[in-house]
Design a protein around this motif. Structure first.
Motif, PDB file in Angstrom:
ATOM      1  N   GLY A  41      14.052  78.071  -7.441  1.00 33.42           N
ATOM      2  CA  GLY A  41      13.728  78.284  -6.039  1.00 33.42           C
ATOM      3  C   GLY A  41      14.470  79.452  -5.424  1.00 33.42           C
ATOM      4  O   GLY A  41      14.218  79.812  -4.262  1.00 33.42           O
ATOM      5  N   GLY A  42      15.416  80.060  -6.182  1.00 34.41           N
ATOM      6  CA  GLY A  42      16.162  81.217  -5.669  1.00 34.41           C
ATOM      7  C   GLY A  42      17.280  80.863  -4.710  1.00 34.41           C
ATOM      8  O   GLY A  42      17.724  81.722  -3.933  1.00 34.41           O
ATOM      9  N   LEU A  43      17.776  79.611  -4.741  1.00 40.18           N
ATOM     10  CA  LEU A  43      18.787  79.158  -3.781  1.00 40.18           C
ATOM     11  C   LEU A  43      20.186  79.256  -4.404  1.00 40.18           C
ATOM     12  O   LEU A  43      20.657  78.309  -5.046  1.00 40.18           O
ATOM     13  N   HIS A  44      20.844  80.372  -4.209  1.00 40.38           N
ATOM     14  CA  HIS A  44      22.198  80.559  -4.750  1.00 40.38           C
ATOM     15  C   HIS A  44      23.226  80.000  -3.768  1.00 40.38           C
ATOM     16  O   HIS A  44      23.084  80.127  -2.544  1.00 40.38           O
ATOM     17  N   ASP A  45      24.290  79.402  -4.319  1.00 41.53           N
ATOM     18  CA  ASP A  45      25.303  78.735  -3.480  1.00 41.53           C
ATOM     19  C   ASP A  45      25.958  79.675  -2.472  1.00 41.53           C
ATOM     20  O   ASP A  45      26.358  79.248  -1.385  1.00 41.53           O
ATOM     21  N   LYS A  46      26.087  80.960  -2.796  1.00 39.00           N
ATOM     22  CA  LYS A  46      26.843  81.889  -1.954  1.00 39.00           C
ATOM     23  C   LYS A  46      25.963  82.669  -0.982  1.00 39.00           C
ATOM     24  O   LYS A  46      26.435  83.597  -0.330  1.00 39.00           O
ATOM     25  N   LEU A  47      24.681  82.307  -0.901  1.00 33.30           N
ATOM     26  CA  LEU A  47      23.782  82.956   0.059  1.00 33.30           C
ATOM     27  C   LEU A  47      23.441  81.989   1.178  1.00 33.30           C
ATOM     28  O   LEU A  47      23.342  80.777   0.965  1.00 33.30           O
ATOM     29  N   ASP A  48      23.273  82.530   2.389  1.00 34.00           N
ATOM     30  CA  ASP A  48      22.855  81.650   3.479  1.00 34.00           C
ATOM     31  C   ASP A  48      21.366  81.341   3.360  1.00 34.00           C
ATOM     32  O   ASP A  48      20.673  81.850   2.481  1.00 34.00           O
ATOM     33  N   ASP A  49      20.877  80.505   4.262  1.00 29.49           N
ATOM     34  CA  ASP A  49      19.520  79.974   4.138  1.00 29.49           C
ATOM     35  C   ASP A  49      18.417  81.016   4.327  1.00 29.49           C
ATOM     36  O   ASP A  49      17.253  80.727   4.030  1.00 29.49           O
ATOM     37  N   ASN A  50      18.759  82.191   4.813  1.00 32.19           N
ATOM     38  CA  ASN A  50      17.724  83.190   5.082  1.00 32.19           C
ATOM     39  C   ASN A  50      17.450  84.113   3.898  1.00 32.19           C
ATOM     40  O   ASN A  50      16.559  84.957   3.971  1.00 32.19           O
ATOM     41  N   TYR A  51      18.212  83.957   2.821  1.00 31.76           N
ATOM     42  CA  TYR A  51      18.073  84.888   1.694  1.00 31.76           C
ATOM     43  C   TYR A  51      17.926  84.124   0.383  1.00 31.76           C
ATOM     44  O   TYR A  51      18.400  82.989   0.236  1.00 31.76           O
ATOM     45  N   LEU A  52      17.262  84.768  -0.569  1.00 37.68           N
ATOM     46  CA  LEU A  52      17.028  84.195  -1.890  1.00 37.68           C
ATOM     47  C   LEU A  52      17.443  85.192  -2.965  1.00 37.68           C
ATOM     48  O   LEU A  52      17.417  86.406  -2.735  1.00 37.68           O
ATOM     49  N   THR A  53      17.793  84.661  -4.125  1.00 36.72           N
ATOM     50  CA  THR A  53      18.008  85.521  -5.286  1.00 36.72           C
ATOM     51  C   THR A  53      17.822  84.697  -6.551  1.00 36.72           C
ATOM     52  O   THR A  53      18.111  83.495  -6.569  1.00 36.72           O
ATOM     53  N   TRP A  54      17.314  85.336  -7.587  1.00 35.22           N
ATOM     54  CA  TRP A  54      17.163  84.677  -8.884  1.00 35.22           C
ATOM     55  C   TRP A  54      18.148  85.260  -9.897  1.00 35.22           C
ATOM     56  O   TRP A  54      18.069  84.955 -11.077  1.00 35.22           O
ATOM     57  N   ASP A  55      19.055  86.092  -9.430  1.00 36.55           N
ATOM     58  CA  ASP A  55      20.099  86.674 -10.278  1.00 36.55           C
ATOM     59  C   ASP A  55      21.455  86.111  -9.875  1.00 36.55           C
ATOM     60  O   ASP A  55      21.721  85.861  -8.695  1.00 36.55           O
ATOM     61  N   GLY A  56      22.344  85.930 -10.848  1.00 34.30           N
ATOM     62  CA  GLY A  56      23.694  85.493 -10.554  1.00 34.30           C
ATOM     63  C   GLY A  56      24.554  86.656 -10.093  1.00 34.30           C
ATOM     64  O   GLY A  56      24.086  87.789  -9.928  1.00 34.30           O
ATOM     65  N   GLU A  57      25.843  86.365  -9.912  1.00 37.45           N
ATOM     66  CA  GLU A  57      26.749  87.415  -9.446  1.00 37.45           C
ATOM     67  C   GLU A  57      26.882  88.535 -10.469  1.00 37.45           C
ATOM     68  O   GLU A  57      26.956  89.707 -10.108  1.00 37.45           O
ATOM     69  N   ASN A  58      26.913  88.165 -11.733  1.00 40.15           N
ATOM     70  CA  ASN A  58      27.091  89.169 -12.789  1.00 40.15           C
ATOM     71  C   ASN A  58      26.065  89.017 -13.903  1.00 40.15           C
ATOM     72  O   ASN A  58      26.313  89.425 -15.043  1.00 40.15           O
ATOM     73  N   SER A  59      24.915  88.421 -13.587  1.00 41.50           N
ATOM     74  CA  SER A  59      23.917  88.188 -14.629  1.00 41.50           C
ATOM     75  C   SER A  59      22.516  88.215 -14.035  1.00 41.50           C
ATOM     76  O   SER A  59      22.323  87.968 -12.845  1.00 41.50           O
ATOM     77  N   THR A  60      21.545  88.520 -14.882  1.00 37.68           N
ATOM     78  CA  THR A  60      20.146  88.521 -14.460  1.00 37.68           C
ATOM     79  C   THR A  60      19.549  87.126 -14.650  1.00 37.68           C
ATOM     80  O   THR A  60      20.163  86.242 -15.254  1.00 37.68           O
ATOM     81  N   PHE A  61      18.346  86.948 -14.155  1.00 35.17           N
ATOM     82  CA  PHE A  61      17.647  85.670 -14.298  1.00 35.17           C
ATOM     83  C   PHE A  61      17.472  85.308 -15.775  1.00 35.17           C
ATOM     84  O   PHE A  61      17.728  84.167 -16.182  1.00 35.17           O
ATOM     85  N   ASP A  62      17.065  86.269 -16.597  1.00 37.28           N
ATOM     86  CA  ASP A  62      16.874  85.996 -18.026  1.00 37.28           C
ATOM     87  C   ASP A  62      18.187  85.644 -18.706  1.00 37.28           C
ATOM     88  O   ASP A  62      18.222  84.788 -19.606  1.00 37.28           O
ATOM     89  N   GLU A  63      19.274  86.273 -18.316  1.00 31.84           N
ATOM     90  CA  GLU A  63      20.576  85.962 -18.906  1.00 31.84           C
ATOM     91  C   GLU A  63      21.019  84.545 -18.533  1.00 31.84           C
ATOM     92  O   GLU A  63      21.643  83.842 -19.342  1.00 31.84           O
ATOM     93  N   ILE A  64      20.699  84.123 -17.317  1.00 33.71           N
ATOM     94  CA  ILE A  64      21.018  82.741 -16.914  1.00 33.71           C
ATOM     95  C   ILE A  64      20.220  81.750 -17.748  1.00 33.71           C
ATOM     96  O   ILE A  64      20.751  80.736 -18.217  1.00 33.71           O
ATOM     97  N   LEU A  65      18.935  82.037 -17.956  1.00 30.69           N
ATOM     98  CA  LEU A  65      18.120  81.150 -18.779  1.00 30.69           C
ATOM     99  C   LEU A  65      18.668  81.078 -20.202  1.00 30.69           C
ATOM    100  O   LEU A  65      18.675  80.005 -20.818  1.00 30.69           O
TER     101      LEU A  65
END
Length: 371
Positions: free
Chosen positions: A78-102
Motif C-alpha cells: 500500500g506504500g505506507l512507510h512508518d516514517k512518512l506522514d499520511d499524505n505521502y506514499l513510497t514503495w522504496d525503503g530508506e536505502n533500498s528499492t521495492f524489488d530489493e525489499i521483496l
C-alpha cells in the motif's frame, strides 16, 4: 358481391396482422440473442494448456519485514512507510528499492529453487512469476498430459484456468473448479499426486460483449488489461503506478500528497490481493471467451517419501469442448420472413421480384400511372 369483397378484405387484414405478429415475434427472438450449446471431444494435445503453478512454501520472513519500515506486509504494497506522514506514499525503503525489499522478505526470489523433470517429460519450460502473499512461483509451459516434478523444497501446486490469472495474484485457496494441493502435514519430503484430471473447455462464440477474445499474438491478455485498468485508476493522482500493479510507469521515491480516498483504496486492494482474492472485475476487462473447468477423479494427501518432494499430475487424454453459439441467427430470421410471407401473404422471392418488375414496367410506360 359486396359480402364477398368484405370477406376478402377481412381475410387480407387477418393475414396481414398474422404476418406482422409473427415477424414481431421473430425479431424479438433475434434481438434477445438466444444461445445453444454444442458438445464435442478433442485430444489433450489440441487444446491450450491449463496453468500449472507451483509455489515453494515458507518463503515469507516477517523478521526481515520489520527492518524495512513497513509492517504489516500490506503496508509495503500500500506504500505506507512508518516514517512518512499520511499524505505521502513510497514503495522504496530508506536505502533500498521495492524489488530489493521483496528479495529480503521473500527468500525464494534469491534462492531460485530447482525443479527437475524426469527423462520422459522433455520440453517442459518453467516461467518464474511473483505472486503476492506467496512469493516466487513457477508456471509450467509446454507440458505433456502426464507431469512428474521433483523438487528440493516443499511446495504447493495449483492447476487452474489461465484466464483467471494476473501477474501479481493467484487465488490458491478459493478458486472454484480448480485443483489445489499442498503439504499441510509438514513432512520433510512428500509425494503429491492428482490423477485423471478432466478438462472441460467452454468457448463463447456469442459475440454479445460478455467476454473478450484477447489477441495473444499481439500480447493481449486479461492480465495486461488489468494492468492498464489499474494504471488508469491510480496514475492520474499519483503520476505513477504502484510497482506491484504494473510493469510500466512504476512509482519511485516519495509520492504525494495523496487523498485519503486513494490511500484507503490502495490499502484495501493490497489486503484483498494478499489474502488470495482477485480484484473485482471491471467492465473494461471482460473475462476471456475461452474458459476451463477442471475436476480430478483422485487427489492425494501428502505421503512421506525419502529423498525428494515429488508431484505427479495426470490429465485425461480427451477434452470435452462446449461451444456456446447463437441459437437464432440472421439466416433463421430470413427463413422465418420467407415462411411468413408465403403463408400469410402468398408471396415468394420470385413473386416479389415479378411484382417489382411489373410495377417498374408500368411506370416506365406511363409515368403518371400508379402501380
Amino acid at each position: 358481391m359486396k359480402k364477398q369483397q368484405y370477406f376478402r378484405i377481412l381475410l387480407q387484414a387477418f393475414a396481414l396482422a398474422a404476418f406482422v405478429f409473427q415477424m414481431v415475434k421473430s425479431i424479438s427472438i433475434y434481438i434477445s440473442k438466444p444461445s445453444q450449446v454444442t458438445i464435442s471431444t478433442t485430444k489433450f494435445e489440441d487444446v491450450p494448456r491449463p496453468s500449472v503453478i507451483v509455489c515453494p512454501q515458507n518463503q515469507f520472513y516477517p523478521r526481515e519485514l520489520n527492518k524495512t519500515g513497513y509492517y504489516p506486509v500490506f503496508h509495503l504494497f500500500g506504500g505506507l512507510h512508518d516514517k512518512l506522514d499520511d499524505n505521502y506514499l513510497t514503495w522504496d525503503g530508506e536505502n533500498s528499492t521495492f524489488d530489493e525489499i521483496l528479495d529480503a522478505i521473500y527468500l525464494e526470489r534469491t534462492l531460485n529453487s530447482e525443479f527437475t523433470f524426469p527423462a520422459d517429460n522433455p520440453g517442459i519450460v518453467k516461467q518464474k512469476t511473483f505472486i503476492m502473499g506467496r512469493g516466487t512461483c513457477y508456471t509450467f509451459l509446454n507440458y505433456p498430459s502426464k507431469i512428474k516434478v521433483f523438487s528440493k523444497v516443499q511446495f504447493e501446486a495449483l492447476v487452474t484456468d489461465p484466464g483467471k490469472l494476473v501477474d501479481y495474484s493467484a487465488d490458491m485457496d478459493s478458486m472454484v473448479g480448480d485443483i489445489h494441493v499442498d503439504n499441510d502435514e509438514g513432512n520433510s519430503s512428500f509425494l503429491l499426486y492428482i490423477n485423471n484430471i478432466k478438462i472441460e473447455m467452454t468457448v463463447n462464440e456469442m459475440d454479445d460483449g460478455t467476454c473478450k477474445n484477447y489477441n495473444t499474438d499481439k500480447g493481449e491478455s486479461y492480465g495486461q488489461c488489468m494492468d492498464t485498468y489499474l494504471a488508469g485508476v491510480y496514475k492520474p493522482e499519483l503520476g505513477c503506478v504502484p510497482p506491484w500493479m504494473s510493469h510500466k510507469d512504476q512509482c519511485k521515491g516519495i509520492v504525494g500528497p495523496v487523498s485519503k480516498t486513494t490511500r484507503s483504496n490502495l490499502v484495501n486492494t493490497s489486503e484483498l490481493v494478499l489474502d488470495g482474492f482477485q480484484i473485482s472485475q471491471p467492465p473494461e476487462c471482460p473475462p476471456p471467451c475461452q474458459t476451463f473447468l477442471l475436476s480430478a477423479v483422485q487427489k492425494s494427501k501428502p505421503r512421506k517419501v525419502l529423498g525428494a518432494n515429488i508431484l505427479k499430475i495426470y490429465f485425461e487424454d480427451t477434452v470435452t469442448v462446449k461451444r456456446l453459439v447463437p441459437g437464432y441467427t440472421e439466416l433463421n430470421l430470413l427463413v422465418d420472413l420467407g415462411s411468413a410471407l408465403g403463408l400469410w401473404l402468398g408471396l415468394s422471392f420470385i413473386g416479389i421480384a415479378d411484382l417489382i418488375m411489373e410495377c417498374f414496367n408500368k411506370v416506365k410506360m406511363d409515368k403518371f400511372s400508379l402501380c
